[in-house]
Enzyme design. Structure first.
Site, PDB file in Angstrom:
ATOM      1  N   ARG A 147      43.703 -55.759  43.302  1.00 50.89           N
ATOM      2  CA  ARG A 147      43.879 -56.424  43.421  1.00 50.89           C
ATOM      3  C   ARG A 147      43.459 -57.087  41.730  1.00 50.89           C
ATOM      4  O   ARG A 147      42.812 -57.746  41.263  1.00 50.89           O
ATOM      5  CB  ARG A 147      42.637 -58.168  43.569  1.00 50.89           C
ATOM      6  N   ASN A 194      37.474 -52.189  50.954  1.00 54.78           N
ATOM      7  CA  ASN A 194      38.317 -51.624  51.996  1.00 54.78           C
ATOM      8  C   ASN A 194      37.929 -49.630  51.694  1.00 54.78           C
ATOM      9  O   ASN A 194      38.583 -49.455  50.771  1.00 54.78           O
ATOM     10  CB  ASN A 194      40.180 -51.877  51.652  1.00 54.78           C
ATOM     11  N   LYS A 271      32.537 -54.392  55.041  1.00 59.93           N
ATOM     12  CA  LYS A 271      33.573 -55.418  55.434  1.00 59.93           C
ATOM     13  C   LYS A 271      34.135 -54.732  56.685  1.00 59.93           C
ATOM     14  O   LYS A 271      34.519 -53.127  56.665  1.00 59.93           O
ATOM     15  CB  LYS A 271      34.903 -55.179  53.763  1.00 59.93           C
ATOM     16  N   GLU A 275      40.422 -57.642  58.756  1.00 59.60           N
ATOM     17  CA  GLU A 275      41.795 -56.944  58.266  1.00 59.60           C
ATOM     18  C   GLU A 275      41.250 -55.548  58.469  1.00 59.60           C
ATOM     19  O   GLU A 275      42.586 -54.505  57.924  1.00 59.60           O
ATOM     20  CB  GLU A 275      41.716 -57.147  56.523  1.00 59.60           C
ATOM     21  N   ARG A 319      41.758 -70.466  61.296  1.00 59.80           N
ATOM     22  CA  ARG A 319      41.608 -69.838  60.061  1.00 59.80           C
ATOM     23  C   ARG A 319      40.203 -70.281  59.109  1.00 59.80           C
ATOM     24  O   ARG A 319      39.015 -68.939  59.811  1.00 59.80           O
ATOM     25  CB  ARG A 319      42.567 -68.330  58.575  1.00 59.80           C
ATOM     26  N   ASP A 348      39.764 -67.849  51.594  1.00 60.58           N
ATOM     27  CA  ASP A 348      40.207 -66.514  50.287  1.00 60.58           C
ATOM     28  C   ASP A 348      39.784 -66.809  49.290  1.00 60.58           C
ATOM     29  O   ASP A 348      41.847 -66.057  48.491  1.00 60.58           O
ATOM     30  CB  ASP A 348      41.372 -66.177  51.200  1.00 60.58           C
ATOM     31  N   GLU A 376      42.887 -63.321  41.679  1.00 58.08           N
ATOM     32  CA  GLU A 376      44.399 -63.073  42.743  1.00 58.08           C
ATOM     33  C   GLU A 376      44.893 -64.208  42.791  1.00 58.08           C
ATOM     34  O   GLU A 376      46.129 -63.808  42.961  1.00 58.08           O
ATOM     35  CB  GLU A 376      43.410 -62.473  43.749  1.00 58.08           C
ATOM     36  N   HIS A 516      47.031 -72.192  50.187  1.00 53.39           N
ATOM     37  CA  HIS A 516      47.129 -70.889  50.416  1.00 53.39           C
ATOM     38  C   HIS A 516      49.166 -71.099  51.006  1.00 53.39           C
ATOM     39  O   HIS A 516      49.654 -70.504  51.976  1.00 53.39           O
ATOM     40  CB  HIS A 516      47.310 -70.418  52.193  1.00 53.39           C
TER      41      HIS A 516
END
Ligand code: GCV
Length: 699
Positions: A147, A194, A271, A275, A319, A348, A376, A516
């Site tokens: 991102r 990540n 994290k 995901e 969610r 998000d 993002e 979203h």
């Protein structure tokens, strides 16, 4: 050497110097100098009893940027004062007082900032709202940035060079550290959440040490994101179970190694079970078990663990409710050097979300907000969107958790709950682009994050005012920023454009809380139609917009997913009732009929069409505003912003056309006649959606 050749070499030297200086001035024009381009206009006599790398920086900054009285004497005093907290400072009529060296440095930047922006330099104490004010870089070890829209990573190189450190890197890191210190940022997580398990290998830690060495004098601590399964991936253990004694020992040894290499290492960001990332739940353990494992390992060295609450699974549960469901039962179970890092909203980083219900609800746990500086979902670094107004709205949101006035700001900065640690994080928008952030105006978001992390009561208006003055005051046009002409015809319209820009983005991309629905193509542009058959539902826009022949919006009321119940009263009832729910969140909480009459008397359908139009019109106005400003900015900046506004208009047009035409398939209602009619055809927009080249991709 003959005289003539000596003369020849001198000439070359002069030419080289001229060349170097001209490069520097070009660089200043291409935005590399950020908001720190102040040059001194007078001599100053700085008196400081102590010397240290940090104090030397402060002294030099004062000498190089002094805009005050010629020959003034400035005394820097480190002396404890109960009214000054942490690295806060007191501006005095003849100097700066602080408890710490960093306090002196922050006071220095504040004094210089005031000299340029307000001229109003009163005796005043300034204390930071949060103890840890941290940038989170989503930088990968291969140099890419998740991102990221401003080029490659400033920390990691591509390929075999990933761990190489050059002098050029160090110069850049020093500039980066200085920029951060100037706005009070005191921590940086140098890699993506990540995370690559190799981050914890000794050779990588050696590189992190190099980064830490450059950042240290500026007070910027280094943190890393770690992969929870590192013990099994790089440690050769059979498991990464947080309760397994070998795993516990592995983390303890790793912590010892890290602190041997970097004695003032900040800590870990994690994290987990999110995901696809590994986590304690893989071993039947809880987030608390996982976080405490790491926290205990670094506790002897004073480190902290920032454990993210951004979790959701493929269950049928809404969610938006999942983070609260998972974390609330764990309140009070985290050790005191754990901080739970919560995204501002429950989904998000959408252009507008109600605050996450975890704020104020977890009363026995340190909680820190996470906002996204990188754009993002807000047009990447192509679109001019000043995010400060969004963060201000978020921080001022009243959770009512401890009665009226329990704002998110007060629930997280220690005013209401006695948190052992207070912190705030922003996902960085920084890369190797000459101007750091891709879009010149995206620098204002980095700036705003730092200023708000320091003072969570500051207004976006004031931040914009400061940023414009600091950024454009060295304009190559030589116009004085004090002139009425500059103030009325440059400062005012630019500030207005910035202040309106986030609402404009909301209007053209998520009116009334319709969230979203962005394109799957790198989250840029519209994509409400995107729903491949085997894709998990909560990754597809139709899951969120729920459009049908009756209406549109996600029903999160008591008769729907009941997400409203996660909020404290009276917020819960306010959101639950369609008549009291603020219209900015209408479709976030309600599935509303196309004919529903809104407060202005028009139907929802008509309002949606008008709102998309309004967003588009606003961006067209920004273009007109900018077109009139050519004489106030250097050529390069002018052309850069102009070109990006052109792309932003195209993007707003695409949102307008794509969404109106797509939702029309459900509403079957006419587009109001006085609305701008879509230019493109829906089939073409959909066909081109995933083919569109991302505007920030180079070449
Ligand atoms: C770093 C969103 C983004 C991901 C990001 C994730 C997170 O899903 O699209 O790129 O991953 O948030 O915050 O962890």
């Amino acid at each position: 050497m003959s005289n003539s050749s000596h003369f020849f070499y001198s000439k070359i030297t002069i030419c080289l110097l001229v060349f170097v200086f001209s490069i520097q001035s070009i660089q200043a024009d291409n935005g590399h100098g950020l908001w720190l381009q102040n040059k001194s206009t007078a001599k100053v006599n700085v008196v400081c009893a102590k010397k240290s790398p940090t104090l030397i920086i402060a002294i030099n900054e004062l000498k190089n940027g002094w805009q005050g009285k010629e020959g003034a004497k400035v005394v820097l005093t480190i002396k404890s004062n109960n009214a000054i907290k942490g690295d806060g400072f007191k501006l005095l009529s003849n100097g700066i007082q602080a408890n710490t060296e960093l306090g002196i440095l922050y006071g220095t930047y504040e004094l210089l900032r005031r000299q340029t922006t307000t001229k109003d330099i009163k005796e005043a104490i300034s204390n930071p709202s949060y103890q840890h004010r941290i940038l989170n870089h989503w930088d990968n070890m291969d140099g890419s940035v998740e991102r990221g829209y401003a080029g490659e990573s400033i920390f990691w190189h591509k390929g075999a060079d990933a761990l190489v450190v050059t002098e050029k890197d160090k110069t850049l890191w020093q500039e980066y550290a200085r920029a951060n210190a100037s706005i009070g940022i005191n921590g940086t997580v140098v890699n993506n959440v990540n995370s690559n398990p190799n981050m914890l290998k000794t050779e990588t830690l050696q590189k992190v040490k190099e980064i830490a060495n450059v950042l240290r004098p500026y007070g910027v601590k280094v943190y890393i994101s770690v992969k929870f399964s590192s013990p099994s991936i790089i440690g050769g253990l059979k498991s990464s179970d947080p309760l397994n004694p070998d795993v516990i020992k592995w983390w303890q040894d790793k912590a010892k190694e890290i602190y041997n290499i970097i004695p003032d290492f900040g800590g870990f960001l994690v994290k987990a079970n999110s995901e696809g990332q590994a986590g304690p739940q893989d071993y039947g353990r809880t987030h608390a078990d996982g976080a405490n494992l790491l926290a205990d390992a670094i506790k002897p060295f004073g480190g902290i663990v920032m454990w993210r609450a951004f979790v959701y699974s493929t269950s049928n549960e809404d969610r938006a409710k999942q983070a609260y469901n998972e974390f609330m039962p764990l309140d009070g179970k985290f050790h005191d050097n754990v901080i739970i890092q919560v995204k501002n909203g429950p989904i998000d980083f959408q252009p507008r979300e109600p605050f996450s219900p975890l704020f104020g609800a977890m009363k026995k746990t340190s909680i820190m907000p996470e906002v996204q500086i990188t754009q993002e979902y807000l047009g990447h670094s192509i679109e001019l969107v000043y995010l400060s107004t969004m963060w201000e709205e978020f921080l001022k949101s009243d959770t009512y958790q401890e009665g009226k006035g329990s704002t998110v700001a007060r629930c997280t900065d220690g005013s209401i709950f006695s948190q052992k640690h207070t912190a705030i994080a922003g996902v960085a928008n920084i890369g190797l682009d000459a101007n750091w952030t891709g879009h010149l105006f995206a620098q204002s978001n980095w700036y705003a994050f730092g200023r708000m992390a320091w003072n969570n009561q500051i207004t976006s208006d004031r931040i914009a005012d400061e940023w414009i003055k600091l950024t454009f005051n060295q304009s190559s046009t030589g116009k004085s920023i004090l002139s009425n002409d500059w103030k009325d015809n440059f400062l005012k319209p630019v500030k207005q454009m910035m202040m309106d820009s986030r609402e404009a983005a909301v209007n053209y991309s998520m009116p009334f809380g319709l969230h979203h629905i962005m394109s799957a193509n790198e989250h840029y542009g519209p994509g409400p139609w995107w729903a491949p058959a085997r894709m998990r539902k909560d990754w597809t826009p139709p899951y969120f917009h729920q459009a049908d022949s009756v209406g549109v919006g996600f029903d999160r009321t008591k008769s729907g997913s009941n997400a409203v119940s996660q909020y404290h009263e009276p917020v819960s009832s306010l959101f639950n009732n369609v008549n009291t729910c603020p219209e900015i969140y209408l479709l976030w909480f309600h599935h509303v009929s196309w004919e529903y009459k809104m407060k202005n008397g028009r139907t929802l359908w008509d309002n949606l069409c008008y709102q998309y139009n309004t967003g588009l019109n606003q961006v067209e106005e920004f273009q007109k505003t900018w077109d009139k400003l050519q004489k106030y900015v250097d050529e390069e900046s002018y052309a850069h912003v102009k070109e990006r506004l052109e792309r932003q208009v195209k993007s707003a047009q695409l949102w307008n056309d794509g969404c109106i035409l797509y939702f029309h398939k459900f509403s079957k209602k006419p587009i109001p006649a006085d609305c701008k009619q879509p230019i493109e055809k829906l089939d073409d927009i959909i066909a081109n959606d995933l083919k569109r080249k991302m505007p920030w991709v180079r070449g």
